[in-house]
Write an enzyme that holds these catalytic residues in place. Structure first.
Site, PDB file in Angstrom:
ATOM      1  N   HIS A 101     -15.941 -28.797  50.486  1.00  0.00           N
ATOM      2  CA  HIS A 101     -14.512 -28.741  50.195  1.00  0.00           C
ATOM      3  C   HIS A 101     -13.701 -29.385  51.313  1.00  0.00           C
ATOM      4  O   HIS A 101     -13.678 -28.885  52.439  1.00  0.00           O
ATOM      5  CB  HIS A 101     -14.120 -27.271  50.031  1.00  0.00           C
ATOM      6  CG  HIS A 101     -12.718 -27.035  49.631  1.00  0.00           C
ATOM      7  ND1 HIS A 101     -11.847 -26.277  50.388  1.00  0.00           N
ATOM      8  CD2 HIS A 101     -12.014 -27.426  48.541  1.00  0.00           C
ATOM      9  CE1 HIS A 101     -10.678 -26.210  49.780  1.00  0.00           C
ATOM     10  NE2 HIS A 101     -10.750 -26.894  48.657  1.00  0.00           N
ATOM     11  N   ARG A 102     -13.106 -30.536  51.017  1.00  0.00           N
ATOM     12  CA  ARG A 102     -12.384 -31.336  52.023  1.00  0.00           C
ATOM     13  C   ARG A 102     -13.318 -31.715  53.174  1.00  0.00           C
ATOM     14  O   ARG A 102     -12.895 -31.863  54.314  1.00  0.00           O
ATOM     15  CB  ARG A 102     -11.159 -30.580  52.549  1.00  0.00           C
ATOM     16  CG  ARG A 102     -10.250 -30.026  51.454  1.00  0.00           C
ATOM     17  CD  ARG A 102      -9.071 -29.262  52.018  1.00  0.00           C
ATOM     18  NE  ARG A 102      -8.492 -28.395  50.990  1.00  0.00           N
ATOM     19  CZ  ARG A 102      -7.556 -27.482  51.201  1.00  0.00           C
ATOM     20  NH1 ARG A 102      -7.069 -27.325  52.423  1.00  0.00           N
ATOM     21  NH2 ARG A 102      -7.101 -26.731  50.228  1.00  0.00           N
TER      22      ARG A 102
ATOM     23  N   GLU B 154     -15.583 -32.979  48.307  1.00  0.00           N
ATOM     24  CA  GLU B 154     -14.363 -32.875  47.502  1.00  0.00           C
ATOM     25  C   GLU B 154     -13.208 -33.311  48.379  1.00  0.00           C
ATOM     26  O   GLU B 154     -13.107 -32.877  49.534  1.00  0.00           O
ATOM     27  CB  GLU B 154     -14.178 -31.432  47.020  1.00  0.00           C
ATOM     28  CG  GLU B 154     -12.994 -31.215  46.096  1.00  0.00           C
ATOM     29  CD  GLU B 154     -11.714 -30.810  46.830  1.00  0.00           C
ATOM     30  OE1 GLU B 154     -10.663 -30.721  46.164  1.00  0.00           O
ATOM     31  OE2 GLU B 154     -11.746 -30.610  48.070  1.00  0.00           O
TER      32      GLU B 154
ATOM     33  N   ASP C 194     -16.222 -24.534  51.969  1.00  0.00           N
ATOM     34  CA  ASP C 194     -15.828 -25.066  53.271  1.00  0.00           C
ATOM     35  C   ASP C 194     -17.001 -25.122  54.242  1.00  0.00           C
ATOM     36  O   ASP C 194     -16.913 -25.769  55.285  1.00  0.00           O
ATOM     37  CB  ASP C 194     -14.740 -24.184  53.907  1.00  0.00           C
ATOM     38  CG  ASP C 194     -13.417 -24.254  53.175  1.00  0.00           C
ATOM     39  OD1 ASP C 194     -13.091 -25.326  52.640  1.00  0.00           O
ATOM     40  OD2 ASP C 194     -12.703 -23.226  53.138  1.00  0.00           O
TER      41      ASP C 194
ATOM     42  N   LYS D 202      -3.569 -34.942  43.581  1.00  0.00           N
ATOM     43  CA  LYS D 202      -2.538 -33.987  44.003  1.00  0.00           C
ATOM     44  C   LYS D 202      -1.198 -34.370  43.377  1.00  0.00           C
ATOM     45  O   LYS D 202      -0.286 -34.861  44.054  1.00  0.00           O
ATOM     46  CB  LYS D 202      -2.440 -33.951  45.530  1.00  0.00           C
ATOM     47  CG  LYS D 202      -3.688 -33.451  46.222  1.00  0.00           C
ATOM     48  CD  LYS D 202      -3.928 -31.973  45.955  1.00  0.00           C
ATOM     49  CE  LYS D 202      -2.860 -31.134  46.626  1.00  0.00           C
ATOM     50  NZ  LYS D 202      -3.112 -29.677  46.449  1.00  0.00           N
TER      51      LYS D 202
ATOM     52  N   GLU E 200      -9.631 -34.850  43.861  1.00  0.00           N
ATOM     53  CA  GLU E 200      -8.549 -34.070  43.276  1.00  0.00           C
ATOM     54  C   GLU E 200      -7.250 -34.854  43.371  1.00  0.00           C
ATOM     55  O   GLU E 200      -6.811 -35.221  44.466  1.00  0.00           O
ATOM     56  CB  GLU E 200      -8.388 -32.714  43.961  1.00  0.00           C
ATOM     57  CG  GLU E 200      -7.259 -31.905  43.338  1.00  0.00           C
ATOM     58  CD  GLU E 200      -7.036 -30.544  43.953  1.00  0.00           C
ATOM     59  OE1 GLU E 200      -5.918 -30.012  43.829  1.00  0.00           O
ATOM     60  OE2 GLU E 200      -7.987 -30.009  44.567  1.00  0.00           O
TER      61      GLU E 200
ATOM     62  N   HIS F 252      -4.452 -33.100  51.813  1.00  0.00           N
ATOM     63  CA  HIS F 252      -4.252 -32.031  50.839  1.00  0.00           C
ATOM     64  C   HIS F 252      -2.790 -31.686  50.615  1.00  0.00           C
ATOM     65  O   HIS F 252      -2.296 -31.728  49.489  1.00  0.00           O
ATOM     66  CB  HIS F 252      -5.010 -30.772  51.261  1.00  0.00           C
ATOM     67  CG  HIS F 252      -4.825 -29.629  50.308  1.00  0.00           C
ATOM     68  ND1 HIS F 252      -3.813 -28.711  50.438  1.00  0.00           N
ATOM     69  CD2 HIS F 252      -5.521 -29.279  49.201  1.00  0.00           C
ATOM     70  CE1 HIS F 252      -3.897 -27.824  49.451  1.00  0.00           C
ATOM     71  NE2 HIS F 252      -4.921 -28.148  48.688  1.00  0.00           N
TER      72      HIS F 252
ATOM     73  N   ASP G   3      -8.826 -34.735  48.472  1.00  0.00           N
ATOM     74  CA  ASP G   3      -7.519 -34.695  47.813  1.00  0.00           C
ATOM     75  C   ASP G   3      -6.792 -36.013  48.065  1.00  0.00           C
ATOM     76  O   ASP G   3      -6.783 -36.504  49.194  1.00  0.00           O
ATOM     77  CB  ASP G   3      -6.675 -33.555  48.376  1.00  0.00           C
ATOM     78  CG  ASP G   3      -7.405 -32.223  48.328  1.00  0.00           C
ATOM     79  OD1 ASP G   3      -7.411 -31.597  47.265  1.00  0.00           O
ATOM     80  OD2 ASP G   3      -7.974 -31.822  49.369  1.00  0.00           O
TER      81      ASP G   3
END
Length: 246
Positions: free
Chosen positions: A7-8, A34, A229, A111, A109, A49, A36
């Site tokens: 995640h990120r 992943e 994370d 945004k 993702e 993000h 953003d």
């Protein structure tokens, strides 16, 4: 194999959504990352993000109001509490350059819930086409209108819907908008939803799974993947579970 999606990037140990976090995710054994994306003032696809810059860079303002050259001068590790490092806000093209050197999958993702970012879908899809990543990328968003638009633009690129609260029979809803996956916040990923989604052929990847107990639970339920994370811990848990079944 149940996939581990960072995640990120490896956000538990490195500044989120930076090349350092992505490289670390690969190093510790993640299957994918992943990220953003938003648009800069001059229309470049950048990886960050928050719509506001303050949390991760320490400056006031919105991403959309800064040109890429201005964003590149900022320290994207401002909000990170780990060791002192300086990271830049990467562009999606820079990430794709690096992805050419490995086999990681990538959830992007969009945004576009606070600001519409006119043209974001087209620019992201154009980059995916340029790099030939149609089979390595999943487009995700909390803006489900955007996902439908992405499908109409590029039906060969997988989409997945993000959501926080309960959706009634989300596997049916996902299919109704041609999404092949769902990414529920873990509290909305009840066991029956995991089971029925998988039975319906809809991938389910809950977020953000950061504790050992959560990881064990969702791995045992057979989720398509988890978004975490802490990809290092997730790999240790998954390897342990695999060893217990052999």
């Amino acid at each position: 194999m149940m996939h581990i999606i960072a995640h990120r990037g490896a956000a538990s140990t490195h500044p989120e959504n930076t090349m350092g976090a992505f490289i670390e995710a690969q190093r510790v054994g993640a299957n994918g990352i992943e990220v953003d994306v938003q648009l800069s003032a001059d229309g470049e696809v950048v990886i960050i993000h928050d719509e506001k810059l303050n949390r991760t860079t320490g400056v006031k303002g919105y991403v959309k109001d800064w040109k890429l050259s201005e964003l590149k001068k900022l320290n994207a590790s401002f909000g990170h509490k780990g060791k002192s490092v300086s990271e830049k806000i990467p562009t999606l093209a820079e990430l794709f350059d690096w992805l050419q050197t490995n086999q990681l999958s990538c959830i992007i993702e969009l945004k576009n819930t606070v600001f519409e970012y006119h043209g974001l879908e087209e620019k992201v899809i154009q980059l995916i086409r340029r790099y030939g990543f149609e089979n390595r990328v999943i487009l995700a968003s909390f803006n489900h209108y955007s996902l439908v638009y992405c499908y109409r633009l590029a039906p060969d690129i997988e989409t997945a819907l993000n959501y926080r609260e309960g959706i009634f029979m989300p596997w049916i809803y996902a299919k109704s908008i041609a999404a092949k996956g769902i990414h529920p916040q873990f509290r909305a990923a009840h066991d029956v939803i995991v089971k029925e989604s998988l039975n319906a052929g809809v991938a389910i990847r809950p977020y953000t799974i950061n504790t050992e107990a959560q990881m064990k639970h969702f791995f045992k339920k057979g989720c398509s993947g988890i978004i975490t994370d802490d990809p290092k811990l997730a790999k240790q848990v998954r390897d342990w579970l695999i060893s217990m079944t052999n």
